[in-house]
Design an enzyme around this catalytic site. Structure first.
Site, short mmCIF file in Angstrom:
data_model
loop_
_atom_site.label_atom_id
_atom_site.label_comp_id
_atom_site.label_asym_id
_atom_site.label_seq_id
_atom_site.Cartn_x
_atom_site.Cartn_y
_atom_site.Cartn_z
N HIS A 1 -30.21 3.95 -7.07
CA HIS A 1 -29.82 4.11 -8.47
C HIS A 1 -29.93 5.57 -8.88
O HIS A 1 -30.90 6.23 -8.52
CB HIS A 1 -30.72 3.26 -9.36
CG HIS A 1 -30.47 3.45 -10.83
ND1 HIS A 1 -29.41 2.85 -11.48
CD2 HIS A 1 -31.12 4.20 -11.77
CE1 HIS A 1 -29.43 3.21 -12.76
NE2 HIS A 1 -30.46 4.03 -12.96
N ALA B 1 0.82 -1.21 0.00
CA ALA B 1 0.00 0.00 0.00
C ALA B 1 0.85 1.26 0.00
O ALA B 1 0.61 2.20 -0.77
CB ALA B 1 -0.94 -0.01 1.20
N ALA C 1 10.12 0.93 0.40
CA ALA C 1 8.78 0.65 0.95
C ALA C 1 8.62 -0.86 1.08
O ALA C 1 7.73 -1.47 0.48
CB ALA C 1 7.70 1.25 0.06
N GLY D 1 4.08 1.73 -0.92
CA GLY D 1 4.84 1.90 -2.15
C GLY D 1 3.98 2.31 -3.32
O GLY D 1 4.32 3.24 -4.07
#
Length: 481
Positions: A460, A198, A284, A200
């Site tokens: 909708h 996440a 990371a 990186g």
């Protein structure tokens, strides 16, 4: 004489400060110890400031597609790195101050410094080795300082820090952690991101939006390895379409530093080595718990792979000592830490029917573009566990709201137990799926079956309709595809 409390919490990150508030609500005399920033990594260097950066990136991306919406933008829009970072730090500072306010509101004492467990029920707080250096994050007023404090219950919530690979340790100049990546002096022209979890992928996505040439290197076969492979394949395609270069099943074996650049030696699955040069590199490759210098060894608190071992209520193997959040192990997520903090304190207070944290129902979110979100088992994991499953899918390309938004690249995927109708997992990629995933988290928590989801009325037009359609698809009843 040492000041005494019912509960002392070491660390004021999301787990720590939420646990402190809940303890105070339950009438427990509570103190929280912090050595650096109220709010911990999440508010100051992680979740919040990165989302502020990503919002700037998102707005910039939208601006580059104005014509697609029938709009005319006169002149060019380009990033101002200093202003983008400044906004991010201001957002962080606002929330940092907010945590201090919440402590005062709930009559929670703040003890400033570094805590060490000296014996059961006792800590000694010494001077902080990490003084506040940002003017946006001043010390809270009327805080207590160095000394000895006692409590019947002590909760360790010290969080985690970036993991470093031997020989490729971050130096803050050419090799960054998320600390440096969050506030660069100037945008680099090129960037290597080592690791595609996440952290990186979010930084890779942000810097690419800012116009930086980004290369991602991931040792696993897929990016975002903890996510469903089908979902990450869609995400990868969209990221590459945006111009990211991605190497999977590849690893950085060594780096060479130049005057203003860094060269990474990247070994691919076929054994070949490529040399990639960039202005900067972000490391990371994960995080590790902050368990050092707490006195855990003295008291015999059990640890494993850099984290404190704790049960679903936060209890360690030593009576009166608890651990929550990142320091208590994966998933290392702020919302998991908050939930663990509440569960831990409610158990301490003796509330009835306190349920242990179920890590299988903790959602995961990655805020790159496109976003990725999930909860529960992946398809591969469900099969590995021998579950007889039904899988449903629905594409954003068949959703009216997504098309109207110009965000028709995405998918919702659901996994059900074929015999019981239990929702085992839900996985999404696309616009704002980090907001949609909570619908499935609630469904799983309520033990909702496929029949109940099918009979739920979704508004909708909304993107959330893709969720219901995916469920219908799992049972051969999809309506709009």
């Amino acid at each position: 004489m040492a000041e005494s409390y019912d509960v002392i919490i070491i660390g004021s990150g999301p787990g720590g400060y939420v646990a402190a508030i809940r303890a105070a609500q339950l009438g427990l005399k509570t103190a929280i110890v912090e050595r650096e920033h109220m709010g911990g990594i999440c508010l100051n260097w992680g979740c919040i400031p990165t989302k502020a950066l990503l919002r700037s990136a998102e707005v910039l991306d939208h601006a580059s597609h104005f014509k697609d919406f029938g709009l005319v933008l006169e002149g060019s829009v380009k990033p101002d790195a200093k202003a983008v970072v400044g906004r991010s730090r201001a957002v962080s500072a606002r929330l940092n101050a907010g945590v201090g306010f919440l402590m005062k509101k709930n009559k929670i004492d703040i003890i400033w410094g570094e805590a060490k467990l000296t014996k059961p029920g006792e800590i000694v707080v010494g001077k902080s080795s990490k003084p506040v250096v940002e003017p946006q994050h001043p010390l809270p007023k009327n805080v207590k300082g160095e000394g000895t404090y006692t409590a019947k219950h002590i909760i360790i919530a010290t969080g985690a820090r970036p993991r470093a690979l031997p020989g490729i340790e971050p130096d803050g100049k050419l090799i960054w952690t998320y600390f440096e990546a969050l506030k660069p002096d100037a945008l680099p022209k090129s960037l290597i991101v080592m690791g595609s979890g996440a952290i990186g992928i979010e930084f890779a996505s942000f810097y690419r939006s800012m116009g930086v040439d980004v290369t991602v290197v991931e040792v696993m076969p897929t990016i975002m390895p903890v996510e469903d492979a089908e979902i990450t394949a869609i995400a990868r395609k969209q990221l590459e379409k945006r111009g990211l270069k991605i190497f999977t099943s590849a690893k950085v074996t060594k780096v060479e530093k130049g005057a203003g650049s860094i060269t990474a030696h990247v070994e691919t699955s076929d054994g070949k080595v490529q040399q990639i040069t960039a202005d900067r590199m972000i490391s990371a490759v994960g995080v590790q718990g902050n368990i050092e210098n707490l006195g855990l060894e003295t008291l015999g608190v059990k640890t494993d792979r850099g984290c404190v071992v704790a049960d679903g209520y936060g209890k360690t193997n030593v009576a009166g000592i608890y651990a929550i959040g990142d320091v208590a192990g994966p998933p290392m997520l702020a919302h998991k830490a908050e939930h663990e903090g509440v569960v831990c304190v409610e158990k301490i207070a003796g509330l009835l029917n306190v349920h242990p944290t179920d890590k299988g129902k903790v959602p995961g979110c990655t805020y790159c573009s496109p976003q990725v979100a999930s909860v529960g088992l992946t398809e591969a994991k469900a099969k590995e566990l021998g579950r007889d499953i039904r899988v449903g899918r629905f594409s954003f390309a068949a959703n009216g709201k997504a098309i109207a938004l110009g965000e028709d690249q995405g998918m919702v995927k659901v996994i059900f137990d074929k015999k019981t109708g239990e929702l085992l997992g839900a996985h999404m990629v696309g616009a704002e799926v980090t907001e949609l995933i909570q619908g499935f988290v609630v469904a799983m928590n309520l033990e909702t079956t496929e029949e109940e989801l099918m009979h739920t009325i979704f508004p909708h037009p909304t993107v959330s309709e893709t969720m219901k359609e995916a469920v219908l698809d799992a049972y051969g009843r999809v309506l709009n595809a």
